[in-house]
Design a protein around this motif. Structure first.
Motif, PDB file in Angstrom:
ATOM      1  N   SER A 108      58.701  32.193  36.225  1.00 56.95           N
ATOM      2  CA  SER A 108      57.424  32.500  35.742  1.00 56.95           C
ATOM      3  C   SER A 108      57.535  32.631  34.263  1.00 56.95           C
ATOM      4  O   SER A 108      56.762  32.079  33.408  1.00 56.95           O
ATOM      5  CB  SER A 108      56.869  33.917  36.587  1.00 56.95           C
ATOM      6  N   ILE A 151      50.651  35.003  36.473  1.00 55.02           N
ATOM      7  CA  ILE A 151      51.448  34.479  37.600  1.00 55.02           C
ATOM      8  C   ILE A 151      51.617  35.217  38.908  1.00 55.02           C
ATOM      9  O   ILE A 151      51.799  36.391  38.532  1.00 55.02           O
ATOM     10  CB  ILE A 151      52.565  33.863  36.773  1.00 55.02           C
ATOM     11  N   PHE A 165      55.254  32.839  43.308  1.00 52.78           N
ATOM     12  CA  PHE A 165      55.176  31.951  42.277  1.00 52.78           C
ATOM     13  C   PHE A 165      56.489  30.688  42.436  1.00 52.78           C
ATOM     14  O   PHE A 165      56.450  29.740  42.492  1.00 52.78           O
ATOM     15  CB  PHE A 165      55.039  32.263  40.910  1.00 52.78           C
ATOM     16  N   VAL A 192      48.833  28.840  38.936  1.00 53.01           N
ATOM     17  CA  VAL A 192      48.113  29.614  38.340  1.00 53.01           C
ATOM     18  C   VAL A 192      47.372  30.171  37.237  1.00 53.01           C
ATOM     19  O   VAL A 192      46.618  29.219  37.885  1.00 53.01           O
ATOM     20  CB  VAL A 192      48.993  29.495  36.436  1.00 53.01           C
TER      21      VAL A 192
END
Length: 396
Positions: A62, A102, A106, A118
């Motif tokens: 991320s 995000i 993720f 996203v």
């Protein structure tokens, strides 16, 4: 006859520069528009739009995605915030223009080979800003996902070249024809300049007749004539000569000099542009003469003509495709010389069109010239006849 034409033309030219209301439009306004109208558009490309990030995952993946987003020239990661409610408040205050979310897990989803989208929440009321940022986010996210996919396949033993080709079998290259900077100024200024020429000429031509009615020169000229038709023809032709000479100069400034001054692309030949613009100048000036017979004060002229400019610009198809407009709008747009003039001028000057590609607009302008000349001549002849009758009654 030639002497009379030149005298009428000279009298009209004096009127333009000696009457404040006319000079403010046909001289001062022309140069004020030239220098000040393009200023807000000169920084054409949208750069470093501030957005916020809500990183609910807070992992290496991320953070890397955020770094790549921030490196994009269209985006500036201005804030890291905790929730969407804060993002909504900041967008309403215009401190940011969007928020990138995000989601949780993720990185985990990516490592498992599952999709992990996203989400971008953007202020779409600024459509240019929104579309630029959304495009940039899609591009960065797509590249980020492609790199991860390639790395995974290489780790599984796939040849790097094969892994790259399987992920991206072809490369897309976008080429912006006629607008290399993909900027708003390149798109809007050439068309707006023609609209400015139209508006100032239409207002000026209308005002000139309002101020010339019952002027000493015209009364004396009409007294010397024996035929109303020839007098009306001379008056119209002499005045058109003035507008043609003056606005050919303005057109060169607006479409040749302006392109170098503001670094706008130009592909058309000057002589082709001038030959195209002649019927535009004539038809617009004659349209002004027709309008002048139905208005009586200076304020009437401005109240009638200035609001119509917005309608005209809409009907050119530059703000919205003409194909999506009702046919009635096409018919209404056909009566205004500015509509074919803007379309044809952009084709010639910015797109390098040949005659077959702008001939429709060219003949359209000549038809308008003939139609408005006939109407203006009939109205001017009636005016001259009344003046002759009034003069004859005074003498008797």
């Amino acid at each position: 006859m030639i002497k009379s034409l030149l005298l009428i033309s000279y009298d009209e030219l004096k009127r333009i520069f000696q009457t404040k209301a006319i000079a403010s439009v046909m001289f001062i306004g022309i140069f004020l528009y030239f220098f000040f109208y393009p200023q807000p558009y000169l920084h054409e490309a949208i750069r470093d739009v501030p957005i916020a990030v809500i990183d609910q995952d807070n992992t290496n993946y991320s953070r890397e995605l955020i770094r790549q987003m921030d490196a994009n020239k269209s985006i500036k990661i201005d804030l890291h915030i905790a929730d969407l409610q804060t993002a909504k408040s900041l967008i309403e205050q215009r401190k940011i223009y969007g928020a990138l979310l995000i989601p949780y897990r993720f990185q985990q989803h990516i490592l498992e080979g599952a999709p992990s989208p996203v989400i971008y929440y953007g202020d779409a009321s600024y459509i240019l800003i929104y579309s630029n940022v959304a495009t940039a986010i899609n591009t960065v996210a797509g590249d980020f996902g492609a790199k991860i996919s390639i790395s995974r396949k290489i780790a599984q033993g796939t040849d790097p070249a094969i892994a790259t080709n399987n992920t991206a079998p072809f490369n897309t290259q976008l080429i912006s024809l006629f607008n290399p900077q993909s900027g708003y100024a390149t798109y809007i200024i050439p068309a707006a300049f023609i609209l400015i020429l139209y508006q100032t000429l239409l207002i000026g031509s209308t005002l000139c007749r309002l101020f010339s009615k019952n002027s000493e020169f015209e009364i004396k000229f009409i007294q010397q004539q024996s035929h109303a038709a020839s007098s009306a023809l001379l008056l119209l032709s002499g005045k058109l000569l003035t507008y043609l000479a003056l606005y050919l100069i303005y057109f060169i400034i607006y479409t040749v000099f302006a392109n170098y001054w503001y670094d706008l692309p130009r592909l058309g030949h000057v002589l082709v542009s001038l030959s195209f613009i002649i019927p535009f100048i004539l038809s617009t000036a004659l349209f002004g003469k027709v309008v002048s017979h139905f208005v009586h004060t200076v304020s009437d002229v401005f109240c009638l003509i200035i609001p119509s400019s917005m309608i005209i610009f809409f009907m050119t198809g530059l703000s919205w495709p003409k194909e999506l407009m009702p046919y009635l709008f096409h018919l209404i747009g056909d009566i205004f010389p500015a509509v074919p003039a803007i379309v044809g001028s952009v084709k010639i000057n910015q797109m390098g069109a040949n005659f077959s590609e702008f001939s429709q607009q060219y003949w359209h302008l000549w038809i308008l010239t003939i139609v408005y000349f006939c109407i203006a001549f009939i109205l001017e002849k009636r005016y001259v006849q009344k003046a002759m009758i009034a003069n004859a009654s005074k003498e008797s």
